[in-house]
Scaffold this active site. Structure first.
Site, PDB file in Angstrom:
ATOM      1  N   GLU C  60      40.943  41.820  38.177  1.00  0.00           N
ATOM      2  CA  GLU C  60      41.778  40.621  38.349  1.00  0.00           C
ATOM      3  C   GLU C  60      42.674  40.353  37.155  1.00  0.00           C
ATOM      4  O   GLU C  60      43.824  39.945  37.318  1.00  0.00           O
ATOM      5  CB  GLU C  60      40.908  39.391  38.627  1.00  0.00           C
ATOM      6  N   HIS C 129      30.781  31.518  45.258  1.00  0.00           N
ATOM      7  CA  HIS C 129      31.857  31.893  46.185  1.00  0.00           C
ATOM      8  C   HIS C 129      32.235  30.752  47.125  1.00  0.00           C
ATOM      9  O   HIS C 129      32.683  31.002  48.244  1.00  0.00           O
ATOM     10  CB  HIS C 129      31.423  33.081  47.052  1.00  0.00           C
TER      11      HIS C 129
HETATM   12  C1  TPP Z   1      35.454  39.652  39.778  1.00  0.00           C
HETATM   13  C2  TPP Z   1      35.235  40.008  41.210  1.00  0.00           C
HETATM   14  N1  TPP Z   1      36.233  40.584  41.914  1.00  0.00           N
HETATM   15  C3  TPP Z   1      36.080  40.920  43.204  1.00  0.00           C
HETATM   16  C4  TPP Z   1      34.895  40.672  43.859  1.00  0.00           C
HETATM   17  C5  TPP Z   1      34.747  40.998  45.360  1.00  0.00           C
HETATM   18  N2  TPP Z   1      33.836  42.141  45.558  1.00  0.00           N
HETATM   19  C6  TPP Z   1      32.548  41.965  45.882  1.00  0.00           C
HETATM   20  S1  TPP Z   1      31.732  43.419  46.029  1.00  0.00           S
HETATM   21  C7  TPP Z   1      33.115  44.297  45.641  1.00  0.00           C
HETATM   22  C8  TPP Z   1      33.060  45.793  45.578  1.00  0.00           C
HETATM   23  C9  TPP Z   1      32.279  46.262  44.400  1.00  0.00           C
HETATM   24  O1  TPP Z   1      32.145  47.644  44.454  1.00  0.00           O
HETATM   25  P1  TPP Z   1      31.107  48.386  43.535  1.00  0.00           P
HETATM   26  O2  TPP Z   1      31.226  47.900  42.139  1.00  0.00           O
HETATM   27  O3  TPP Z   1      31.286  49.850  43.744  1.00  0.00           O
HETATM   28  O4  TPP Z   1      29.674  47.927  44.036  1.00  0.00           O
HETATM   29  P2  TPP Z   1      29.052  48.153  45.476  1.00  0.00           P
HETATM   30  O5  TPP Z   1      29.470  46.975  46.321  1.00  0.00           O
HETATM   31  O6  TPP Z   1      29.571  49.471  46.009  1.00  0.00           O
HETATM   32  O7  TPP Z   1      27.569  48.185  45.276  1.00  0.00           O
HETATM   33  C10 TPP Z   1      34.195  43.459  45.415  1.00  0.00           C
HETATM   34  C11 TPP Z   1      35.561  43.901  45.066  1.00  0.00           C
HETATM   35  C12 TPP Z   1      33.865  40.056  43.115  1.00  0.00           C
HETATM   36  N3  TPP Z   1      32.678  39.757  43.677  1.00  0.00           N
HETATM   37  N4  TPP Z   1      34.063  39.740  41.798  1.00  0.00           N
END
Ligand code: TPP
Ligand code: TPP
Ligand code: MG
Ligand code: MG
Lengths: 336, 326, 336, 326
Positions: C60, C129
């Site tokens: 972000e 959230h």
């Molecule tokens: C700062 C922030 N940006 C965006 C999100 C939205 N978000 C939730 S899960 C996710 C994907 C994360 O991917 P990864 O780190 O590979 O973990 P996984 O979900 O695959 O376990 C995103 C973008 C968030 N929770 N926090």
């Protein structure tokens, strides 16, 4: 009783807490070896050593988050954010992590951390280094925010903050660091309690930080009999103290180093109005900064925060006319 | 009166002009320091004495339509890019004639006629901003590039990581130029950072990287030219680490007493002015006499300028209420 | 006129702006190929292609800063922040960089960027959230903040935001994305202008976002004759519209999806009180959420934001007693 | 009723118990998915089907007094560390009997008796927090370690960069475990990240790093044990990249249709349950019949549990006002 500068009172409070509680650690940028950009940690590294007192990389998100984790594990971290604006790169750890920990752990964890940050205008640091930004921490159940107005409250509030079991943000008016004052180490201040700096009958003036001193001078200058409530804690603020004073005076002015739009004083006015509407003798109002970034030029910056002259003018107007005075920028035709 | 753009254009293909600008910066910083000491400048100042080769290398290699996102250590890069000593000093002294009308101050210089975006006083903030400017150039299909100039300490802030990764994945025409002057405020870089060669952090983004001698304008130009060529030709970003040294303290009245014995002296042997003077003399482009008189005149000029700027008008109160919203 | 869901109105506004202005680009996390976690960019990548429509890494600070830089260079970036809380890792770029650019460049640069973010409670996303967080952008001259309350304002406000030369934050109540409504593409809404959703004589009710719908239902239920002011723009809010309504009704209630402490409604109450004190027939007050994190459990979350029943109760109390009702959590003895 | 700690302790030196827990997680996630589909769970869910070897490897190698900072993808790590299916499902269903009293939900599990810190729904937030917990252990001179569990996508957020640098410079006893399940939401990691082997980012911090097979509990244990040993003996942090695959969609109703043809099937050949079953059978620790009956019983148990939890009490209104401030 001892006379010391505001910044020395900060050092004294931190040192006294570190002496009496081995769980207290302290870190931030250039706070250890250099003893703080504003010399607010003189002698701390020397007395407490490099395990408890550390310099950090330029990583506010990293070291603020580290303080959150260390606090969860039972330490009492105190961190320094050099200028409050720098929390703009780390706010998540304060409002979304620290403030929610007790709730999400159902009380099995707490975050007894203290964040010290210098705030405010008046020293020519420009628009990215001169704001107070209390509002970043508003609407965040779980956080506490205090702001000292002199050496005594700098000492007492910091000790109370470090002893507090919740995350506490201590906003230190940078312009006061060099100010001298008497400090009685036995005076215990409780978070959430205001201090009645001046007592009088005709009007209640609520202020915070450097504005408390401005308001006190204006009260003298205007020769009015006023209650001057030094809020000390802005979140959660002392509703009882303010209500009691306004019940007595029937009049309320808030003096803020915060913009007309979005400043914390609106909450004081709104709450008191809802509670004491029928007892108000005249409309309560705020004396604020204009809705502008903090300008660098000395002449302009000198007009940014409410001045003794302008606060005096507005107090007198309110008492004489029982009405709300115009801000100076409207009188001078600079903006609506 | 010469414009910023004219001052900028005078540098291209002109080593002598670049040297003169380096001297201008050196003397300007000294006078700024003196003015701060005597209380004629409020707030703070961040000098770049000893880093003149870096800022001139940038100014004489980037084109004027390229943009630079720099930091609070702004005087040197501002003067190098073309801002006049008068507009910079006036800003530092809060005068209406300053490049930001006196509302910005020492940490915030701006002049879009030579591509200087408002310098930021927040560590790392300019890095994603530069990437964003480069994104605009990519979308607009111009051949402009953006350059982010930041310090060694800034490589430990999140914005550095996110900005470089984003620029790499989008192959943006941006150069990340890390001015490794060995210190972040009062902390030696090795106290806050576990690696010595900061440029290798580019490996985390599969981004080309290099380190160069920031005390030698030719080395700066050469490395920068390579990165710029890559950026313009769609090859994406580059991380450059310029090895320099901050001869002065960090800011304000800092004396830099925390520096190890002899370290400054070691680096002063490679003072960029000395290095350039040797080069120019060897190429018969200048003589020692010319150098001496040049410096003398510069001091005289800037001293006179300081007096003149002190009498410049203060901004009107209305300046405080302008340029906020449309 | 066309009936569409709120989220489709968002897509339509973005698409129409991208068609009429090639400077408009759009990026965020999973907004391109996946067409948005809330399907608020359906068809955008397909129509406008990968140069103007991009997926970003989870960065972000990085992509918000990139939008600031791109805007300085003349583009009109629109970015999506999936949940407003995520700006907690990027606030610096919004409040300390974007908002100060016009000022520091003396008007030679502006930042015509639009930040879309989903906000609010009601869907069981938990305490990290489900907040609205308007207050993060308060006290920041240079920023504008709007919040639509239905498909029509989602369309009109987003178009106005993208066309605006300053940074504008569009807070979209997540719970409304699936709601259907009529959208007239010819209705032009101006930032800073409120919309009078309901007109009446006895009381002025000011609301924002999903609370506008709650307030409208409560007005019906209570059978009162009220002005319902949908603020639409929270920064800068439409002082004139609110003052005019209160001049007519003499009574003011603000209904907020924000905590009792720190909520934006205090500013409305404080300002109106200072301006129209003598014309107020009864004490103005706020109906807010309690000072708690947003709870996950459906029953609890259902009580978090003001409900139709509770707003109805408080409207009726205010009109009958000319006094300020207690919040439900005080009546039910849950907290002070 | 067995406590979380007892459930945790049952895993040590017991491959069969670890396998049973893996089956428990697999079936728990499937039932959670079904409950969400039928509307019995509100908000969202993040399943870890296919990643059971990773969570069990962690749970059976870390000690119960070590701490874990994990994410919204919390069910699997929670069950692995010892939380009962009842307390986890109850939390997901918002019941008073949930591990957070029903105020947290699927993204926020916590149980300090087995070292699970409140899981965060903000990407990267747990990384500096884990470093901070490790800082406390270093200051308190205990031999505890902290582990941050995060995804591949999280390696692009600033907190990752700052947290790792800080841990490296302070030599904190912390393990950074990146669960590279190939996707961040709906984006394949190569779309957002210019490098394939994420663990090499540790080079930016002169930090030891390794990649391991996250589908094989033995490989997870081996790599983790090495990192833990280093941390306990003052050697500082390690970045571990576990190569896994998210068999399910990202969250809620996501079907993962954006995945390339056949990719899932390829990975399913190395389903951690299959891998472990082969291993256990070859070591005569279990038979196919036992496996089948075990799974059958697990499904029956969890199905019964779901019915039971559905009737658990909702939290009192007072729960909403508790545990905020002292
Ligand atoms: C700062 C922030 N940006 C965006 C999100 C939205 N978000 C939730 S899960 C996710 C994907 C994360 O991917 P990864 O780190 O590979 O973990 P996984 O979900 O695959 O376990 C995103 C973008 C968030 N929770 N926090
Ligand atoms: C986010 C943030 N944190 C801290 C600071 C305070 N600060 C100003 S300059 C500085 C040192 C920066 O060092 P470096 O990046 O090496 O640049 P240099 O000053 O050496 O040019 C610090 C910590 C800041 N301005 N912003
Ligand atoms: Mg440096
Ligand atoms: Mg992933």
């Amino acid at each position: 009783m001892a006379a010391m500068r505001f910044r020395q009172a900060v050092v004294a409070a931190l040192a006294d807490e570190m002496r009496s509680d081995s769980r207290v650690i302290f870190f931030g940028e250039d706070v250890a070896e250099a003893e703080g950009p504003f010399k607010t940690s003189e002698g701390i590294l020397e007395e407490f050593g490099p395990i408890r007192v550390r310099d950090t990389p330029i990583s506010e998100m990293g070291f603020t988050g580290a303080a959150v984790g260390a606090a969860m594990m039972g330490l009492r971290p105190v961190i320094e954010i050099m200028f409050i604006e720098f929390l703009g790169v780390a706010l998540d750890q304060v409002v979304t992590e620290a403030a929610k920990t007790r709730y999400l752990s159902q009380g099995s964890l707490s975050v007894p951390m203290t964040i010290r940050a210098s705030v405010g205008s008046g020293l020519g640091f420009g628009c990215q280094h001169s704001q107070t930004l209390e509002h970043w921490f508003a609407s965040t159940p779980g956080l506490k925010v205090v702001m000292p107005s002199n050496a005594q409250s700098a000492y007492s509030l910091l000790r109370a903050a470090i002893q507090d079991p919740d995350p506490v943000i201590v906003l230190e008016p940078r312009i006061l660091y060099a100010e001298r004052g008497e400090v009685d180490k036995n005076i215990v201040t409780h978070i959430g309690k205001a201090h009645l700096r001046v007592t009088g009958n005709d009007i209640t003036i609520v202020a915070l930080g450097q504005m408390v001193n401005v308001a006190e001078a204006a009260i003298k200058k205007s020769g009015t009999s006023a209650d001057l409530v030094d809020l000390q804690t802005i979140i959660p603020w002392d509703r009882e103290a303010v209500l009691n004073s306004v019940k007595k005076t029937g009049r309320l002015i808030v003096v803020e180093e915060a913009p007309l739009s979005g400043g914390w004083g609106s909450e004081i006015i709104a709450f008191v109005t809802s509670q004491l509407f029928s007892q108000l003798k005249s409309p309560p109002f705020r004396i604020t900064t204009p809705d502008v970034p903090v300008p660098f030029n000395g002449g302009l910056e000198g007009r940014y925060a409410p001045t003794i002259e302008d606060v005096t003018r507005q107090i007198l107007y309110a008492l004489e006319k029982n009405d709300v005075p115009q801000p100076w920028w409207v009188l001078e035709g600079l903006t609506r | 009166m010469t414009t910023s753009l004219e001052r900028r254009n005078s540098l291209y293909e002109n080593d002598l002009a670049c040297y003169e600008r380096m001297v201008e910066i050196r003397e300007f910083e000294k006078i700024t320091n003196a003015l701060f000491a005597e209380g004629s400048i409020r707030g703070t100042t961040h000098l770049a004495i000893g880093q003149e080769a870096l800022t001139l290398g940038i100014a004489s290699t980037l084109r004027a339509k390229d943009v630079v996102a720099a930091t609070y250590r702004s005087h040197a890069i501002g003067l190098a890019l073309g801002l006049s000593p008068e507009s910079v000093l006036a800003e530092i002294m809060g005068k209406a004639t300053g490049c930001c009308g006196g509302v910005g101050g020492s940490m915030h210089l701006c002049d879009t006629t030579v591509g200087l975006l408002p310098t930021s006083a927040i560590i790392g903030a300019g890095i994603p901003v530069a990437a964003g400017a480069a994104l605009a150039f990519q979308v607009q299909k111009t051949d402009q590039v953006a350059l982010a100039l930041f310090g060694d300490g800034a490589t430990n802030i999140g914005a550095f990581h996110e900005g470089l990764n984003l620029a790499a994945i989008w192959k943006l025409p941006v150069i990340f130029l890390c001015d490794n002057n060995v210190y972040g405020e009062y902390s030696r870089i090795d106290k806050t950072t576990p690696i010595e060669d900061l440029h290798i952090r580019a490996e985390s983004y599969a981004m080309p990287h290099m380190s160069l001698d920031g005390m030698d304008i030719h080395a700066v130009r050469k490395g920068l030219a390579e990165a710029i060529e890559r950026a313009r030709s769609g090859g994406g970003p580059t991380l450059i680490e310029a090895k320099t040294y901050r001869f002065s303290g960090h800011s304000r009245a800092d004396q830099g007493l925390y520096r190890p014995e002899g370290e400054l002296e070691e680096w002063q042997k490679r003072d960029p002015l000395l290095v350039t003077e040797k080069d120019l003399i060897s190429r018969n482009l200048i003589t020692q006499e010319k150098i001496d008189s040049l410096k003398e005149n510069m001091v005289a000029e800037l001293t006179a300028l300081a007096k003149k700027v002190a009498d410049h008008p203060e901004p009107e109160l209305s300046a405080m209420f302008s340029n906020i919203w449309t």
